[in-house]
Design a protein around this motif. Sequence first.
Motif, PDB file in Angstrom:
ATOM      1  N   PHE A  98    -122.148  25.185  58.005  1.00 41.03           N
ATOM      2  CA  PHE A  98    -121.536  23.854  57.916  1.00 41.03           C
ATOM      3  C   PHE A  98    -121.244  23.284  59.304  1.00 41.03           C
ATOM      4  O   PHE A  98    -121.472  22.101  59.549  1.00 41.03           O
ATOM      5  CB  PHE A  98    -120.266  23.884  57.062  1.00 41.03           C
ATOM      6  CG  PHE A  98    -120.544  23.821  55.586  1.00 41.03           C
ATOM      7  CD1 PHE A  98    -120.888  22.621  54.988  1.00 41.03           C
ATOM      8  CD2 PHE A  98    -120.464  24.962  54.809  1.00 41.03           C
ATOM      9  CE1 PHE A  98    -121.158  22.556  53.622  1.00 41.03           C
ATOM     10  CE2 PHE A  98    -120.724  24.907  53.449  1.00 41.03           C
ATOM     11  CZ  PHE A  98    -121.077  23.706  52.852  1.00 41.03           C
ATOM     12  N   GLY A  99    -120.745  24.124  60.198  1.00 45.71           N
ATOM     13  CA  GLY A  99    -120.459  23.661  61.547  1.00 45.71           C
ATOM     14  C   GLY A  99    -121.714  23.228  62.277  1.00 45.71           C
ATOM     15  O   GLY A  99    -121.773  22.129  62.848  1.00 45.71           O
ATOM     16  N   TYR A 100    -122.748  24.065  62.245  1.00 49.22           N
ATOM     17  CA  TYR A 100    -123.994  23.769  62.947  1.00 49.22           C
ATOM     18  C   TYR A 100    -124.679  22.549  62.337  1.00 49.22           C
ATOM     19  O   TYR A 100    -125.317  21.760  63.047  1.00 49.22           O
ATOM     20  CB  TYR A 100    -124.911  24.988  62.889  1.00 49.22           C
ATOM     21  CG  TYR A 100    -125.936  25.098  63.986  1.00 49.22           C
ATOM     22  CD1 TYR A 100    -126.333  24.010  64.761  1.00 49.22           C
ATOM     23  CD2 TYR A 100    -126.543  26.314  64.246  1.00 49.22           C
ATOM     24  CE1 TYR A 100    -127.284  24.139  65.756  1.00 49.22           C
ATOM     25  CE2 TYR A 100    -127.495  26.459  65.243  1.00 49.22           C
ATOM     26  CZ  TYR A 100    -127.870  25.365  65.986  1.00 49.22           C
ATOM     27  OH  TYR A 100    -128.816  25.496  66.968  1.00 49.22           O
ATOM     28  N   SER A 101    -124.555  22.362  61.021  1.00 50.39           N
ATOM     29  CA  SER A 101    -125.136  21.182  60.371  1.00 50.39           C
ATOM     30  C   SER A 101    -124.533  19.902  60.917  1.00 50.39           C
ATOM     31  O   SER A 101    -125.218  18.889  61.055  1.00 50.39           O
ATOM     32  CB  SER A 101    -124.917  21.235  58.859  1.00 50.39           C
ATOM     33  OG  SER A 101    -125.680  22.261  58.290  1.00 50.39           O
ATOM     34  N   ALA A 102    -123.251  19.947  61.224  1.00 57.64           N
ATOM     35  CA  ALA A 102    -122.565  18.763  61.754  1.00 57.64           C
ATOM     36  C   ALA A 102    -122.971  18.507  63.201  1.00 57.64           C
ATOM     37  O   ALA A 102    -123.258  17.369  63.584  1.00 57.64           O
ATOM     38  CB  ALA A 102    -121.055  18.926  61.638  1.00 57.64           C
ATOM     39  N   ALA A 103    -122.969  19.543  64.020  1.00 55.40           N
ATOM     40  CA  ALA A 103    -123.332  19.442  65.439  1.00 55.40           C
ATOM     41  C   ALA A 103    -123.499  20.855  65.988  1.00 55.40           C
ATOM     42  O   ALA A 103    -122.732  21.753  65.628  1.00 55.40           O
ATOM     43  CB  ALA A 103    -122.266  18.694  66.219  1.00 55.40           C
ATOM     44  N   ALA A 104    -124.457  21.029  66.869  1.00 58.85           N
ATOM     45  CA  ALA A 104    -124.740  22.364  67.409  1.00 58.85           C
ATOM     46  C   ALA A 104    -123.499  23.009  68.029  1.00 58.85           C
ATOM     47  O   ALA A 104    -123.284  24.213  67.906  1.00 58.85           O
ATOM     48  CB  ALA A 104    -125.874  22.296  68.429  1.00 58.85           C
ATOM     49  N   ALA A 105    -122.671  22.214  68.680  1.00 59.39           N
ATOM     50  CA  ALA A 105    -121.479  22.754  69.345  1.00 59.39           C
ATOM     51  C   ALA A 105    -120.439  23.273  68.349  1.00 59.39           C
ATOM     52  O   ALA A 105    -119.573  24.063  68.728  1.00 59.39           O
ATOM     53  CB  ALA A 105    -120.848  21.694  70.235  1.00 59.39           C
ATOM     54  N   LYS A 106    -120.537  22.880  67.085  1.00 64.07           N
ATOM     55  CA  LYS A 106    -119.545  23.292  66.081  1.00 64.07           C
ATOM     56  C   LYS A 106    -119.915  24.600  65.385  1.00 64.07           C
ATOM     57  O   LYS A 106    -119.275  24.988  64.422  1.00 64.07           O
ATOM     58  CB  LYS A 106    -119.356  22.176  65.054  1.00 64.07           C
ATOM     59  CG  LYS A 106    -118.744  20.929  65.646  1.00 64.07           C
ATOM     60  CD  LYS A 106    -118.490  19.892  64.582  1.00 64.07           C
ATOM     61  CE  LYS A 106    -117.826  18.664  65.194  1.00 64.07           C
ATOM     62  NZ  LYS A 106    -117.527  17.663  64.182  1.00 64.07           N
ATOM     63  N   ARG A 107    -120.919  25.295  65.888  1.00 66.19           N
ATOM     64  CA  ARG A 107    -121.347  26.548  65.258  1.00 66.19           C
ATOM     65  C   ARG A 107    -120.540  27.753  65.712  1.00 66.19           C
ATOM     66  O   ARG A 107    -120.602  28.812  65.118  1.00 66.19           O
ATOM     67  CB  ARG A 107    -122.826  26.793  65.529  1.00 66.19           C
ATOM     68  CG  ARG A 107    -123.151  27.175  66.958  1.00 66.19           C
ATOM     69  CD  ARG A 107    -124.642  27.150  67.235  1.00 66.19           C
ATOM     70  NE  ARG A 107    -124.975  27.728  68.505  1.00 66.19           N
ATOM     71  CZ  ARG A 107    -124.836  27.141  69.688  1.00 66.19           C
ATOM     72  NH1 ARG A 107    -124.342  25.924  69.759  1.00 66.19           N
ATOM     73  NH2 ARG A 107    -125.178  27.760  70.799  1.00 66.19           N
ATOM     74  N   ARG A 108    -119.764  27.610  66.764  1.00 65.25           N
ATOM     75  CA  ARG A 108    -119.130  28.761  67.417  1.00 65.25           C
ATOM     76  C   ARG A 108    -118.135  29.513  66.535  1.00 65.25           C
ATOM     77  O   ARG A 108    -118.112  30.744  66.554  1.00 65.25           O
ATOM     78  CB  ARG A 108    -118.465  28.311  68.715  1.00 65.25           C
ATOM     79  CG  ARG A 108    -119.475  27.941  69.765  1.00 65.25           C
ATOM     80  CD  ARG A 108    -118.828  27.658  71.105  1.00 65.25           C
ATOM     81  NE  ARG A 108    -119.848  27.301  72.062  1.00 65.25           N
ATOM     82  CZ  ARG A 108    -119.996  26.093  72.563  1.00 65.25           C
ATOM     83  NH1 ARG A 108    -119.177  25.122  72.212  1.00 65.25           N
ATOM     84  NH2 ARG A 108    -120.956  25.851  73.426  1.00 65.25           N
ATOM     85  N   LEU A 109    -117.296  28.804  65.794  1.00 60.81           N
ATOM     86  CA  LEU A 109    -116.289  29.474  64.965  1.00 60.81           C
ATOM     87  C   LEU A 109    -116.964  30.392  63.948  1.00 60.81           C
ATOM     88  O   LEU A 109    -116.621  31.572  63.837  1.00 60.81           O
ATOM     89  CB  LEU A 109    -115.384  28.467  64.265  1.00 60.81           C
ATOM     90  CG  LEU A 109    -114.369  29.067  63.288  1.00 60.81           C
ATOM     91  CD1 LEU A 109    -113.393  29.990  64.011  1.00 60.81           C
ATOM     92  CD2 LEU A 109    -113.642  27.961  62.535  1.00 60.81           C
ATOM     93  N   GLY A 110    -117.919  29.857  63.202  1.00 67.22           N
ATOM     94  CA  GLY A 110    -118.612  30.660  62.200  1.00 67.22           C
ATOM     95  C   GLY A 110    -119.376  31.816  62.813  1.00 67.22           C
ATOM     96  O   GLY A 110    -119.397  32.921  62.265  1.00 67.22           O
ATOM     97  N   PHE A 111    -120.006  31.566  63.957  1.00 67.36           N
ATOM     98  CA  PHE A 111    -120.722  32.634  64.647  1.00 67.36           C
ATOM     99  C   PHE A 111    -119.749  33.732  65.060  1.00 67.36           C
ATOM    100  O   PHE A 111    -120.029  34.914  64.877  1.00 67.36           O
ATOM    101  CB  PHE A 111    -121.467  32.090  65.875  1.00 67.36           C
ATOM    102  CG  PHE A 111    -122.262  33.145  66.585  1.00 67.36           C
ATOM    103  CD1 PHE A 111    -123.512  33.508  66.125  1.00 67.36           C
ATOM    104  CD2 PHE A 111    -121.749  33.787  67.701  1.00 67.36           C
ATOM    105  CE1 PHE A 111    -124.247  34.497  66.766  1.00 67.36           C
ATOM    106  CE2 PHE A 111    -122.472  34.768  68.354  1.00 67.36           C
ATOM    107  CZ  PHE A 111    -123.727  35.122  67.881  1.00 67.36           C
ATOM    108  N   GLY A 112    -118.598  33.339  65.590  1.00 67.90           N
ATOM    109  CA  GLY A 112    -117.590  34.316  66.017  1.00 67.90           C
ATOM    110  C   GLY A 112    -117.082  35.154  64.858  1.00 67.90           C
ATOM    111  O   GLY A 112    -116.972  36.382  64.968  1.00 67.90           O
ATOM    112  N   ILE A 113    -116.787  34.502  63.728  1.00 67.16           N
ATOM    113  CA  ILE A 113    -116.306  35.230  62.543  1.00 67.16           C
ATOM    114  C   ILE A 113    -117.353  36.246  62.093  1.00 67.16           C
ATOM    115  O   ILE A 113    -117.040  37.421  61.858  1.00 67.16           O
ATOM    116  CB  ILE A 113    -115.970  34.249  61.394  1.00 67.16           C
ATOM    117  CG1 ILE A 113    -114.757  33.392  61.756  1.00 67.16           C
ATOM    118  CG2 ILE A 113    -115.739  35.007  60.084  1.00 67.16           C
ATOM    119  CD1 ILE A 113    -114.528  32.213  60.818  1.00 67.16           C
TER     120      ILE A 113
END
Length: 139
Positions: A98-113
């Motif tokens: 969901f984060g990456y779909s919105a913007a590449a920079a928003k993928r970090r939280l999900g990747f970290g989890i």
Amino acid sequence: MRYTAPGFLLVALVTLLAVILSIALALNVARKRVRYGVQAPTMSGHPEFERAFRIHANTVEYLAPFLAALWLCAIYLQPLVAGIVGFVWIVGRIVYAFGYSAAAAKRRLGFGISMIALILLILGALIGVVSAYLGQPWR
């Protein structure tokens, strides 16, 4: 060892959820291909297609290490713990998508989890396997 014990059933469910997630992400890539006219085998095009493709590819890249660590942790350490941490990995991949779909920079939280969950599963598997090898099973 009973594979019908609740912990192992949770690990089996998490395994199925990971497979379903991978298939859902693949279908999303196909949908974006059609929507934005990105003909196979082209791998670039509209940014939404490219993000969907990377979401799926990255998840598939981590699927084999995740499944191996999940089951080794379940068998050699503790199935219920493995199942819970595995479920956290699934949640992390969904947050990532969901984060990456919105913007590449928003993928970090999900990747970290998902990365923390994967590292915990690998460590759990390593501890369990080494303990069993040394003749001192964890349980």
